[in-house]
Every structure is written in structure tokens, then in C-alpha cells.
Scaffold this active site. Structure first.
Site, mmCIF file in Angstrom:
data_model
loop_
_atom_site.group_PDB
_atom_site.id
_atom_site.type_symbol
_atom_site.label_atom_id
_atom_site.label_comp_id
_atom_site.label_asym_id
_atom_site.label_seq_id
_atom_site.Cartn_x
_atom_site.Cartn_y
_atom_site.Cartn_z
ATOM 1 N N ASN A 17 0.832 -1.215 0.000
ATOM 2 C CA ASN A 17 0.000 0.000 0.000
ATOM 3 C C ASN A 17 0.860 1.257 0.000
ATOM 4 O O ASN A 17 0.520 2.240 -0.665
ATOM 5 C CB ASN A 17 -0.970 -0.006 1.188
ATOM 6 C CG ASN A 17 -2.198 -0.843 0.901
ATOM 7 O OD1 ASN A 17 -3.090 -0.419 0.177
ATOM 8 N ND2 ASN A 17 -2.234 -2.061 1.427
ATOM 9 N N MET A 95 0.592 -3.283 12.516
ATOM 10 C CA MET A 95 -0.049 -4.329 13.318
ATOM 11 C C MET A 95 -0.186 -4.012 14.810
ATOM 12 O O MET A 95 -0.441 -4.913 15.597
ATOM 13 C CB MET A 95 0.710 -5.653 13.132
ATOM 14 C CG MET A 95 0.751 -6.141 11.688
ATOM 15 S SD MET A 95 -0.876 -6.253 10.934
ATOM 16 C CE MET A 95 -1.455 -7.764 11.679
ATOM 17 N N LEU A 97 -2.031 -1.362 17.831
ATOM 18 C CA LEU A 97 -3.140 -0.419 18.015
ATOM 19 C C LEU A 97 -2.623 0.956 18.388
ATOM 20 O O LEU A 97 -1.963 1.126 19.415
ATOM 21 C CB LEU A 97 -4.063 -0.912 19.132
ATOM 22 C CG LEU A 97 -5.266 -1.753 18.759
ATOM 23 C CD1 LEU A 97 -6.177 -1.922 19.960
ATOM 24 C CD2 LEU A 97 -6.039 -1.131 17.593
ATOM 25 N N VAL A 98 -2.943 1.923 17.556
ATOM 26 C CA VAL A 98 -2.563 3.317 17.818
ATOM 27 C C VAL A 98 -3.615 3.931 18.735
ATOM 28 O O VAL A 98 -4.807 3.815 18.472
ATOM 29 C CB VAL A 98 -2.481 4.089 16.481
ATOM 30 C CG1 VAL A 98 -2.376 5.576 16.706
ATOM 31 C CG2 VAL A 98 -1.307 3.582 15.656
ATOM 32 N N ASN A 112 -6.393 4.640 8.266
ATOM 33 C CA ASN A 112 -6.036 3.220 8.180
ATOM 34 C C ASN A 112 -6.751 2.606 6.988
ATOM 35 O O ASN A 112 -7.833 3.057 6.604
ATOM 36 C CB ASN A 112 -6.463 2.486 9.460
ATOM 37 C CG ASN A 112 -6.026 1.031 9.455
ATOM 38 O OD1 ASN A 112 -4.920 0.703 9.003
ATOM 39 N ND2 ASN A 112 -6.876 0.145 9.942
ATOM 40 N N HIS A 114 -8.260 -1.085 5.824
ATOM 41 C CA HIS A 114 -8.596 -2.388 6.406
ATOM 42 C C HIS A 114 -9.224 -3.276 5.325
ATOM 43 O O HIS A 114 -10.084 -2.820 4.563
ATOM 44 C CB HIS A 114 -9.582 -2.194 7.564
ATOM 45 C CG HIS A 114 -9.927 -3.483 8.243
ATOM 46 N ND1 HIS A 114 -9.086 -4.087 9.159
ATOM 47 C CD2 HIS A 114 -10.993 -4.319 8.099
ATOM 48 C CE1 HIS A 114 -9.631 -5.222 9.554
ATOM 49 N NE2 HIS A 114 -10.777 -5.391 8.932
ATOM 50 N N GLU A 179 -7.385 -2.093 -2.733
ATOM 51 C CA GLU A 179 -6.737 -1.211 -1.751
ATOM 52 C C GLU A 179 -5.782 -0.252 -2.448
ATOM 53 O O GLU A 179 -5.710 0.928 -2.094
ATOM 54 C CB GLU A 179 -5.941 -2.035 -0.729
ATOM 55 C CG GLU A 179 -6.785 -2.840 0.220
ATOM 56 C CD GLU A 179 -5.945 -3.594 1.254
ATOM 57 O OE1 GLU A 179 -6.503 -3.967 2.275
ATOM 58 O OE2 GLU A 179 -4.735 -3.816 1.035
HETATM 59 C C1 GRF Z 1 -3.458 -4.797 3.818
HETATM 60 O O1 GRF Z 1 -4.276 -5.833 3.354
HETATM 61 C C2 GRF Z 1 -4.210 -3.867 4.731
HETATM 62 O O2 GRF Z 1 -5.547 -3.777 4.450
HETATM 63 C C3 GRF Z 1 -4.023 -4.527 6.075
HETATM 64 O O3 GRF Z 1 -2.724 -5.060 6.046
HETATM 65 C C4 GRF Z 1 -2.329 -5.328 4.700
HETATM 66 C C5 GRF Z 1 -1.031 -4.629 4.450
HETATM 67 O O4 GRF Z 1 -0.454 -4.976 3.242
HETATM 68 N N1 GRF Z 1 -4.253 -3.557 7.142
HETATM 69 P P1 GRF Z 1 0.811 -4.182 2.693
HETATM 70 O O5 GRF Z 1 1.897 -4.235 3.764
HETATM 71 O O6 GRF Z 1 0.397 -2.784 2.383
HETATM 72 O O7 GRF Z 1 1.227 -4.949 1.480
#
Ligand code: GRF
Length: 194
Positions: A17, A95, A97-98, A112, A114, A179
Site C-alpha cells: 500500500n 499491526m 493499536l494506535v 487506516n 482495512h 486497496e
Molecule cells: C493490507 O491488506 C491492509 O488492508 C491490512 O494489512 C495489509 C497490508 O499490506 N491492514 P501491505 O503491507 O500494504 O502490502
């Protein structure tokens, strides 16, 4: 004319991402600059991707805790982001929690992404939950971060159909494709309001 918005990205894993945000900046569809990438995982590929792109990338010291994000670490991260001039914080596969104090220092300024249509399937491996549940539709959500787990105000969602024969992995791969366009699109919309 609006100023180019400075982004800080926090992630723990592959950073696809973060890469999508960078690609959108490069393609000229997102007027933003990633000025700092932070990871709680020293082996997270997100750090390597950032360094390859010439972006400062550092490891967050979580005081040896496996999953907790201690207050002192959050204060240190917030100070680093502030010092880099960050105006918008993007969690991308982060990973932990903020909570406070970061939420107080960046009020309504932490996003975020998700991998589900929240409020369905919050928490870990949402794509796996969707397949196990026999859901016919899933997707992804960009939301503001609040003190809960994936509970903050929803900004935008993209739907992904669950198709016959989907495994958790195949569904996750299609959700990730969505995403990669949704996140830069939402950031661009927020940047345009500055
Ligand atoms: C994504 O699927 C996002 O939705 C989730 O964690 C994954 C992160 O993937 N929160 P990347 O590290 O951006 O490839």
C-alpha cells in the site's frame, strides 16, 4: 494553491500500500510527499521499499513488547512524525493499536486501510474471516483511526465479490488490488481539502 501534503506511513509488512501511494505520487494523480516511513518490524519489506525510493525509513522501538504499542513509543513516533513535518499519518498494514498519545497529537489526522467492508470483520485476517463465514461480498475500507480496533469513522469503501472457489489467499489478493487504488484516491481527496 494548496501545498503538497506531507505524509508519514507506518507499516509492519510488505508495504504494497505504501508502494501504491508512492506510485500515485509519481504518476501525478496524488499531490503528496511521503517524508517518513516507520516500521515496528525491522524485517518489514516496507522499509526496503522506502529506502529504495530515497525516503527516510526507521524502526520503531516498542520496548521489546510483541504486540503492545507502549505510550513512550507512541510519543516518540509522534515526535518523529512532527519533526518531519507530517500532516497526515497513513497506517498501511501496521499491526499495533494506535491510541493516545498519538491520537491527541494527530487528531483526525490518522488513516487506516482495512481489508473488509467495516464494520464487518474487524481485526486480524479479515479476508480469512470473510471466506470462513461464507460471505458473498467483501472489500476494503479507508477510515479515520480512533481508539478502537478498526472502529473509526469510515471515509470510503470498495467492494470485492467473493467468487466460487475463492480461498483466503485469492480473495486477499483481489482485495489488495482494490486497496491500491482506494487508498491513494482517499488521500488525494483529503489533500485537496487542505
Ligand atoms: C493490507 O491488506 C491492509 O488492508 C491490512 O494489512 C495489509 C497490508 O499490506 N491492514 P501491505 O503491507 O500494504 O502490502
Amino acid at each position: 494553491m494548496s501545498q503538497t501534503i506531507k505524509l508519514g506511513v507506518l507499516g509492519s509488512g510488505s508495504g504494497s500500500n505504501m508502494q501504491a501511494i508512492l506510485d500515485a505520487i509519481e504518476a501525478g494523480t496524488l499531490d503528496a510527499e511521503i517524508v517518513l516511513v516507520l516500521s515496528d518490524n525491522p524485517d518489514g519489506y516496507i522499509l526496503e521499499r522506502a529506502r529504495k525510493a530515497g525516503i527516510p525509513a526507521e524502526v520503531i522501538d516498542c520496548g521489546g513488547f510483541k504486540t503492545k504499542f507502549p505510550d513512550e513509543s507512541q510519543s516518540a513516533v509522534a515526535a518523529q512524525l512532527k519533526a518531519a513535518g507530517v500532516k497526515l499519518v497513513c497506517l498501511a498494514g501496521f499491526m499495533r493499536l494506535v491510541k493516545q498519545p498519538m491520537l491527541d497529537i494527530f487528531p483526525e489526522r490518522i488513516l487506516n486501510i482495512h481489508p473488509s467492508l467495516l464494520p464487518a470483520y474487524p481485526g486480524l485476517m479479515a479476508w480469512k474471516q470473510a471466506v470462513a463465514d461464507g460471505a458473498r461480498e467483501s472489500g476494503c475500507t479507508v477510515h479515520y483511526v480512533d481508539a478502537g480496533m478498526d472502529t473509526g469513522p469510515i471515509i470510503k469503501q470498495a467492494k470485492v465479490a467473493v467468487i466460487a472457489g475463492d480461498t483466503a489467499e485469492t480473495l486477499h489478493a483481489r482485495i489488495q488490488l482494490e486497496e491500491h487504488s482506494l487508498y491513494p484516491e482517499v488521500i488525494a481527496a483529503i489533500a485537496a481539502q487542505q
